[in-house]
Design a protein around this motif. Structure first.
Motif: not given
Length: 250
Positions: A100-106
């Motif tokens: 749900i965070k669209g690959l924004d999490q490192p």
């Protein structure tokens, strides 16, 4: 896509399937009802949710994945934005990561690249109000597609989700529902998740989440007619039967 919420606090069915045995039994029923994909989630993302740590999320979802794999080969998607949970889930038998965070999490893109697994990339960022909602989401898609290709992720493994209900105004959520063709990225698959959400309440006036299935069903038929590839729903049986009738008469 049938929803299995292994949480005590999801907005619609929190607590109903919180225990592993209950969640696995629910998954079995969803398969019998005609689910093509199961989406397993251990973290509620309802408005105002309190984030649990990845260790707790993994403790909730991994036993459910393992339990389903004892009797079914249906594709399993895991709804997580924690890379460590994604890695454990794939090792346990999951097939797809629904981020749900669209690959924004490192670190999340590293997991996808390592496993070369399908990924659902949702837009859930704060909106750039200088752009229309369609322009903002298309810019996000382009950014993520460039990133994924650079990491060797296959185009056919990517599905986008415009993120109904995540940092969008009510009228923007209705626009996304009404115009799926505007929120698709090129020819890639498109997933919509609106089951029992506030957008359905806004359109029906029904404030009880579990009583929003009729509105959800109407929206599901509409977006399918408009070309949406995957609908993520709580009531798989009703959705499957409605699709069968609609397709027979089309």
């Amino acid at each position: 896509m049938g929803i299995v919420n292994v949480t005590p606090d999801s907005f619609s069915d929190g607590g109903d399937f919180y225990q592993t045995e209950q969640a696995v039994a629910h998954a079995r029923q969803l398969i019998a009802d005609g689910a093509d994909i199961l989406d397993i989630g251990g973290q509620s993302t309802r408005p105002g949710y309190q984030e649990i740590p990845p260790e707790e999320e993994a403790k909730r979802v991994i036993p459910v994945i393992e339990g389903i794999r004892r009797f079914a080969t249906v594709p399993i998607s895991v709804d997580t934005y924690f890379p460590e949970v994604a890695r454990q889930a794939l090792a346990a038998g999951a097939d797809i990561i629904n981020d749900i965070k669209g690959l924004d999490q490192p670190g999340m893109i590293d997991v996808i690249a390592d496993y070369q697994c399908p990924v659902i990339i949702m837009h859930s960022r704060q909106r750039d109000k200088s752009l229309s909602v369609a322009e903002d989401i298309q810019r996000f898609y382009e950014e993520k597609m460039t990133l994924a290709v650079a990491r060797g992720i296959k185009k056919e493994h990517i599905c986008f989700d415009p993120g109904i209900g995540f940092h969008k105004a009510p009228e923007e959520n209705v626009e996304i529902l009404a115009r799926p063709e505007t929120f698709r990225y090129r020819d890639l698959p498109l997933l919509y998740g609106f089951s029992r959400k506030r957008t359905i309440a806004r359109l029906t006036g029904n404030d009880a989440p579990k009583e929003r299935d009729a509105g959800t069903l109407a929206a599901s038929l509409f977006v399918k007619h408009k070309g949406v590839d995957i609908v993520r729903v709580h009531n798989v049986k009703a959705t499957r039967e409605a699709f069968a009738v609609w397709q027979a008469l089309d």
